[in-house]
Motif scaffolding. Structure first.
Motif, PDB file in Angstrom:
ATOM      1  N   GLY A 167       0.803  -1.169  -0.028  1.00 41.96           N
ATOM      2  CA  GLY A 167       0.163  -0.065   0.066  1.00 41.96           C
ATOM      3  C   GLY A 167       0.773   1.296  -0.197  1.00 41.96           C
ATOM      4  O   GLY A 167       0.553   2.214  -0.899  1.00 41.96           O
ATOM      5  N   ALA A 168       1.808   1.157   0.841  1.00 38.48           N
ATOM      6  CA  ALA A 168       2.667   2.420   0.886  1.00 38.48           C
ATOM      7  C   ALA A 168       3.511   2.648  -0.589  1.00 38.48           C
ATOM      8  O   ALA A 168       3.653   3.641  -1.040  1.00 38.48           O
ATOM      9  CB  ALA A 168       3.779   2.095   1.885  1.00 38.48           C
ATOM     10  N   ALA A 169       4.002   1.385  -1.196  1.00 40.26           N
ATOM     11  CA  ALA A 169       4.465   1.441  -2.329  1.00 40.26           C
ATOM     12  C   ALA A 169       3.698   2.149  -3.261  1.00 40.26           C
ATOM     13  O   ALA A 169       4.135   3.064  -4.016  1.00 40.26           O
ATOM     14  CB  ALA A 169       5.137   0.089  -2.758  1.00 40.26           C
ATOM     15  N   ALA A 170       2.346   1.620  -3.331  1.00 38.26           N
ATOM     16  CA  ALA A 170       1.496   2.382  -4.306  1.00 38.26           C
ATOM     17  C   ALA A 170       1.292   3.650  -4.197  1.00 38.26           C
ATOM     18  O   ALA A 170       1.539   4.191  -5.277  1.00 38.26           O
ATOM     19  CB  ALA A 170       0.074   1.458  -4.045  1.00 38.26           C
ATOM     20  N   ILE A 171       1.308   4.147  -2.992  1.00 41.97           N
ATOM     21  CA  ILE A 171       0.915   5.739  -3.046  1.00 41.97           C
ATOM     22  C   ILE A 171       2.177   6.229  -3.186  1.00 41.97           C
ATOM     23  O   ILE A 171       2.164   7.412  -3.985  1.00 41.97           O
ATOM     24  CB  ILE A 171       0.253   5.872  -1.678  1.00 41.97           C
ATOM     25  N   LEU A 172       3.255   5.760  -2.796  1.00 42.67           N
ATOM     26  CA  LEU A 172       4.721   6.509  -3.334  1.00 42.67           C
ATOM     27  C   LEU A 172       4.844   6.671  -4.640  1.00 42.67           C
ATOM     28  O   LEU A 172       5.613   7.357  -5.177  1.00 42.67           O
ATOM     29  CB  LEU A 172       5.658   5.841  -2.586  1.00 42.67           C
ATOM     30  N   VAL A 173       4.135   5.637  -5.568  1.00 40.94           N
ATOM     31  CA  VAL A 173       4.771   5.693  -6.747  1.00 40.94           C
ATOM     32  C   VAL A 173       3.418   6.346  -7.588  1.00 40.94           C
ATOM     33  O   VAL A 173       3.641   7.212  -8.605  1.00 40.94           O
ATOM     34  CB  VAL A 173       4.715   4.237  -7.316  1.00 40.94           C
ATOM     35  N   PHE A 174       2.178   6.114  -7.008  1.00 39.60           N
ATOM     36  CA  PHE A 174       1.083   6.845  -7.980  1.00 39.60           C
ATOM     37  C   PHE A 174       1.178   8.210  -7.981  1.00 39.60           C
ATOM     38  O   PHE A 174       0.692   8.887  -8.909  1.00 39.60           O
ATOM     39  CB  PHE A 174      -0.379   6.068  -7.215  1.00 39.60           C
ATOM     40  N   VAL A 175       1.270   8.904  -6.547  1.00 44.59           N
ATOM     41  CA  VAL A 175       0.813  10.256  -6.591  1.00 44.59           C
ATOM     42  C   VAL A 175       1.888  11.113  -7.416  1.00 44.59           C
ATOM     43  O   VAL A 175       1.482  11.950  -8.046  1.00 44.59           O
ATOM     44  CB  VAL A 175       0.758  10.687  -5.068  1.00 44.59           C
ATOM     45  N   PRO A 176       3.174  10.792  -7.112  1.00 49.41           N
ATOM     46  CA  PRO A 176       4.063  11.571  -7.791  1.00 49.41           C
ATOM     47  C   PRO A 176       3.889  11.284  -9.333  1.00 49.41           C
ATOM     48  O   PRO A 176       4.165  12.119 -10.176  1.00 49.41           O
ATOM     49  CB  PRO A 176       5.489  10.797  -7.493  1.00 49.41           C
ATOM     50  N   SER A 177       3.609   9.976  -9.966  1.00 50.31           N
ATOM     51  CA  SER A 177       3.268   9.791 -11.057  1.00 50.31           C
ATOM     52  C   SER A 177       2.245  10.434 -11.615  1.00 50.31           C
ATOM     53  O   SER A 177       2.371  11.088 -12.965  1.00 50.31           O
ATOM     54  CB  SER A 177       2.844   8.290 -11.489  1.00 50.31           C
ATOM     55  N   LEU A 178       1.177  10.590 -10.986  1.00 47.67           N
ATOM     56  CA  LEU A 178      -0.089  11.536 -11.326  1.00 47.67           C
ATOM     57  C   LEU A 178       0.411  12.643 -11.737  1.00 47.67           C
ATOM     58  O   LEU A 178       0.067  13.459 -12.711  1.00 47.67           O
ATOM     59  CB  LEU A 178      -0.937  11.565 -10.320  1.00 47.67           C
ATOM     60  N   GLY A 179       1.285  13.465 -10.830  1.00 50.98           N
ATOM     61  CA  GLY A 179       1.634  14.928 -11.019  1.00 50.98           C
ATOM     62  C   GLY A 179       2.811  15.074 -11.768  1.00 50.98           C
ATOM     63  O   GLY A 179       3.623  16.147 -11.656  1.00 50.98           O
ATOM     64  N   THR A 180       3.309  13.983 -12.548  1.00 46.74           N
ATOM     65  CA  THR A 180       4.545  14.192 -13.110  1.00 46.74           C
ATOM     66  C   THR A 180       4.830  15.281 -13.985  1.00 46.74           C
ATOM     67  O   THR A 180       3.913  15.479 -14.969  1.00 46.74           O
ATOM     68  CB  THR A 180       4.969  12.711 -13.681  1.00 46.74           C
ATOM     69  N   TYR A 181       6.058  15.792 -14.176  1.00 43.43           N
ATOM     70  CA  TYR A 181       5.787  16.977 -15.219  1.00 43.43           C
ATOM     71  C   TYR A 181       7.106  16.739 -16.038  1.00 43.43           C
ATOM     72  O   TYR A 181       6.862  16.785 -17.310  1.00 43.43           O
ATOM     73  CB  TYR A 181       6.111  18.175 -14.597  1.00 43.43           C
ATOM     74  N   ILE A 182       8.516  16.468 -15.462  1.00 44.59           N
ATOM     75  CA  ILE A 182       9.465  16.400 -16.461  1.00 44.59           C
ATOM     76  C   ILE A 182       9.439  15.225 -17.248  1.00 44.59           C
ATOM     77  O   ILE A 182      10.001  15.077 -18.247  1.00 44.59           O
ATOM     78  CB  ILE A 182      10.883  16.785 -15.558  1.00 44.59           C
TER      79      ILE A 182
END
Lengths: 338, 275, 252
Positions: B204-219
């Motif tokens: 679960g922690a892994a999921a949120i640590l990957v999902f949220v930054p990926s959702l807001g990824t810019y570069i």
């Protein structure tokens, strides 16, 4: 080297140490020795930053406290910036070299009295392409050709992309007509699947490397790319018509160093300085006196100094009234977001 | 409780207030204002900015961003779990193996993306190698598409997935696994029916640590997607810079924040306690 | 299954490390193209000759040192306070700071600064970047230090107080030494985060605070360049060493 205070470092940043001019210009638009020579002659240090588009520059200076002193807006941005009270009026008494400008640029359409900005470089927008691409593209419509899929770029610039689409539909690049603009938007959306990216001057290296087959590009970018990859690239002036632009030097109202800024502008107008910049950057200068210092092959470069019949197909970008600018901005966001 | 504790906590609390709460409030206010003629914020109040988000055009961006983030998350967990398992089972060498995961993790994200630009472009290493081996005749368009962005996301965030999963695996009570084996379960069954469920907090922690930054990824999308793949992060950045439409950008940011906060609550209830 | 896992691990490690290794190899390639043309260090020479690059590296370093110092101190104290008594608000705020996408943090800080600058005669610059970096680093520092605190027995502090130490003295001479490895590790973490940040920095940087990631990004957007390969390799080696050191300390 400038010293930096380590902890809340920037408290002194506003003051600086000694006279310093912050100049914000397009990338690759100045010669390596231009700034150092000015620093030696005038004792004013130049801090130089670059941007890739008018919109990027405007976003930075709009707040009115960006820290920049001198910027280089294109002609169609002068009026909006004036209305936003971002520009400081020029004192011609401090600019004796103004007479060096070409007659065309002594009274440019966007600022006939040169009250706000001094023309610097000019050019057109056209098509940069690989010579290996046969038949060669000659019209904007050719940039909708499926054979370019994945290896085509357009400029990351709303007036330019909408301008190309409008021209493809035989409308004016400065159209404010909502119906025409919507049609242009449809064209841009139709082209998107073929696009690799929206790139400004960044396309130069990719074109020179051969990654890009065709690109909507500024003449200066094209000239630089052609010089970087001799014999591989060519530039076309689309037959439907194309935009002409001129970049100008202007002083920001927020600047507290107006005198130094005027000195910098006057320095840039010096024919030999302008000629030096042209030689280093492959640009077309608005400075007529500078032409005397240029070798013939540069003065007659077909990309930078096209024949007048060709130039007659060009149309200057004009500033848009607020309402149609809003529509264009919104359409551009939609095009880029699809 | 004590004065010391109050003194200790004040700087952080003030900083949080000034740099998180106040900006969030400002963004909230901006999101219901209107855009000026050339940019900037002005009255009148309006909810048009949120209304624009319902437009299928922008809905498409949200869907694409969520899909990409979800794909990256799933891939990271699928690829990361076996690696975490390997490290947890590696005994004495585990510090070395952990360091090997952490190393790329902390060295510039930007540079790691650039490395993939270098490899994937038309005249890059992969295409040149394939062409010289005669396997292809035209360079493959590996760069500037959604696949490249997904690759960049997985490459960038894989360690984010490995570490929390490893942390839970390490704290696993080995006797439980032995008990399952003693009761006759084969290794695969032990894995799927004992280890995996016990790892749920870490996953679960892994999921949120990957999902949220990926959702807001810019570069990632800007460099590898060629700025043609517009994701939410690019859209927000655009509005606050070249497009100069702060109210619209603010509305998108608020929505993103709400999503992040909702996910945070969901995972905090059954996930790893980081704080 | 163990063999399978080993093979898999090798493959994944290769995936993670090869791109950077390849970049390093090509940074010493004499040719600017993909064909190998002999060993050469002249891209590194070009890198050191680039004034903009060096200046931005200096800026990045100054910002990183300042923000690391501030965030480590503030974060360590906050972690200790949280350990002594949990605070949902603070923990929530810190967690929010961790999960908020960078772009949202960046634009909200930009909005904050531009709004504040209407009333205060300031502009974007090194100070705004440092403030931004401190604000997003604190949460990471707190996580690392708190993790270490979880293994600390509060009885030790109480014992010190029973022996006559003040609260602060107990903290300083009993808890802090215990925390030292975690604090050092947190500092290095904050440092690497600050050095590498692009998104937030690009939004709140001013005229004279161009950082290394901003320069790298502008170069990367133009395409591949061998000087960029050299820069990348240098940074990776430097940061990598720092990270390994940090890991060593954390385990000490």
């Amino acid at each position: 080297m400038k010293r930096r205070t380590l902890l809340l470092g920037g408290l002194a940043a506003a003051c600086g140490r000694g006279p310093r001019l912050n100049v914000y210009n397009w990338s690759d638009y100045i010669a390596p020795e231009t700034a150092p020579q000015f620093e030696r002659e005038s004792g004013v240090r130049i801090h130089y930053g670059t941007y890739e588009s008018n919109q990027e520059m405007l976003a930075q200076v709009m707040s009115g406290n960006s820290g920049w002193d001198v910027v280089f807006p294109s002609g169609d941005f002068i009026e909006p910036m004036r209305e936003l009270k971002l520009l400081a009026p020029l004192d011609h008494a401090l600019l004796p070299n103004l007479s060096a400008l070409s007659p065309e640029f002594q009274r440019p359409p966007w600022d006939p009295e040169l009250r706000w900005a001094v023309p610097y470089m000019h050019g057109v927008t056209g098509i940069l392409y690989q010579r290996s691409l046969q038949p060669a593209p000659a019209t904007w419509a050719d940039l909708w050709d499926a054979r370019l899929r994945g290896r085509l770029t357009m400029l990351d610039d709303e007036p330019e992309v909408l301008g190309a689409c409008l021209k493809k539909l035989r409308d004016s690049i400065n159209s404010g007509n909502p119906a025409e603009l919507q049609a242009a938007r449809e064209q841009a959306l139709a082209q998107k699947p073929l696009l690799r990216a929206y790139l400004n001057a960044e396309v130069r290296d990719q074109a020179a490397a051969g990654d890009v087959l065709a690109a909507q590009a500024w003449a200066v970018t094209a000239a630089q790319a052609i010089a970087a990859a001799p014999g591989k690239l060519a530039f076309a002036f689309p037959s439907e018509g194309f935009p002409r632009f001129a970049d100008n030097v202007a002083i920001l109202r927020e600047s507290r160093r107006a005198e130094a800024a005027h000195r910098w502008i006057n320095y840039l107008l010096h024919p030999q300085v302008a000629a030096g910049i042209v030689m280093a950057t492959h640009t077309a200068s608005a400075n007529q006196e500078a032409l005397r210092y240029l070798p013939p092959q540069v003065r007659q470069d077909p990309v930078l100094y096209p024949a007048s019949e060709i130039l007659a197909r060009g149309e200057w970008f004009q500033a848009q009234p607020a309402a149609s600018q809003k529509l264009r901005d919104r359409l551009w966001t939609e095009i880029k977001s699809s | 409780m004590t004065r010391l504790r109050t003194i200790f906590v004040t700087p952080a609390a003030v900083l949080m207030l000034v740099t998180i709460v106040v900006p969030a409030a400002i963004i909230c206010v901006y999101s219901v204002l209107s855009r000026g003629a050339y940019g900037g914020v002005e009255l009148p109040w309006t909810i048009e900015n949120y209304g624009r988000l319902i437009d299928p055009l922008y809905g498409g961006i949200f869907v694409r961003s969520v899909g990409l983030a979800a794909a990256a998350t799933v891939l990271c967990i699928l690829l990361g779990f076996p690696l975490a398992l390997f490290i947890a089972q590696s005994g004495a060498r585990r510090n070395l193996y952990l360091s090997l995961v952490i190393l790329p993790f902390w060295t510039s994200f930007l540079i790691r993306l650039y490395a993939w630009m270098f490899l994937l472009r038309d005249t890059g290493l992969i295409n040149t190698a394939l062409q010289s081996l005669g396997l292809i005749h035209q360079p493959l368009p590996l760069l500037y598409n959604t696949g490249a962005v997904l690759l960049g996301l997985v490459y960038g965030f894989l360690p984010f997935a490995v570490l929390p999963i490893y942390a839970t695996l390490e704290r696993l009570d080995k006797s439980l696994l032995e008990a399952a084996a003693d009761l006759g379960a084969r290794p695969l069954a032990v894995l799927t029916r004992v280890t995996l469920p016990l790892c749920a907090p870490g996953i679960g922690a892994a999921a949120i640590l990957v999902f949220v930054p990926s959702l807001g990824t810019y570069i990632t999308s800007d460099l590898l997607g060629g700025s043609k793949t517009i994701l939410i992060g690019n859209l927000v950045q655009n509005q606050f810079t070249t497009a100069r439409d702060w109210p619209f950008g603010a509305a998108i940011s608020i929505v993103l924040m709400i999503v992040a906060v909702m996910l945070m609550f969901a995972v905090r209830r059954r996930g790893e306690e980081l704080l | 299954m163990k063999r399978g896992l080993e093979v898999y691990a090798i493959a994944i490690y290769a995936f993670l490390h090869l791109p950077l290794l390849i970049l390093a190899i090509f940074s010493v390639n004499a040719s600017r193209f993909t064909a190998w043309q002999g060993f050469s260090l002249h891209w590194y020479q070009a890198m050191f000759a680039d004034r903009d690059l060096l200046e931005s590296a200096g800026n990045s370093l100054a910002i990183a040192v300042a923000s690391t110092a501030l965030s480590t101190v503030i974060g360590t104290l906050a972690a200790y306070a949280l350990w002594r008594r949990a605070s949902n608000w603070l923990a929530g705020g810190l967690y929010l700071s961790l999960v908020t996408p960078e772009i949202v943090t960046g634009v909200s800080l930009l909005a904050l600064f531009q709004w504040a600058f209407r009333y205060v005669d300031f502009r974007l610059g090194m100070h705004t970047v440092i403030l931004a970096h401190v604000s997003f680093s604190i949460a990471y520092v707190v996580v690392v230090v708190l993790a270490r605190l979880r293994g600390f027995d509060p009885a030790l502090e109480e014992a010190a107080q029973d022996l006559g130490a003040t609260e602060f003295a107990a903290f300083r001479r009993v808890t802090l030494p215990y925390l030292a490895p975690a604090v050092a590790a947190a500092a290095m973490l904050a440092f690497t985060i600050s050095i590498d940040d692009y998104v937030i920095t690009s939004l709140v940087a001013g005229v004279d605070s161009q950082t290394l990631p901003m320069v790298i990004y502008a170069m990367a957007r133009r395409g591949v360049s061998p000087v960029l390969n050299a820069v990348s390799t240098t940074i990776v080696v430097l940061l990598g060493t720092l990270v390994l050191l940090s890991e060593r300390l954390r385990r000490a």
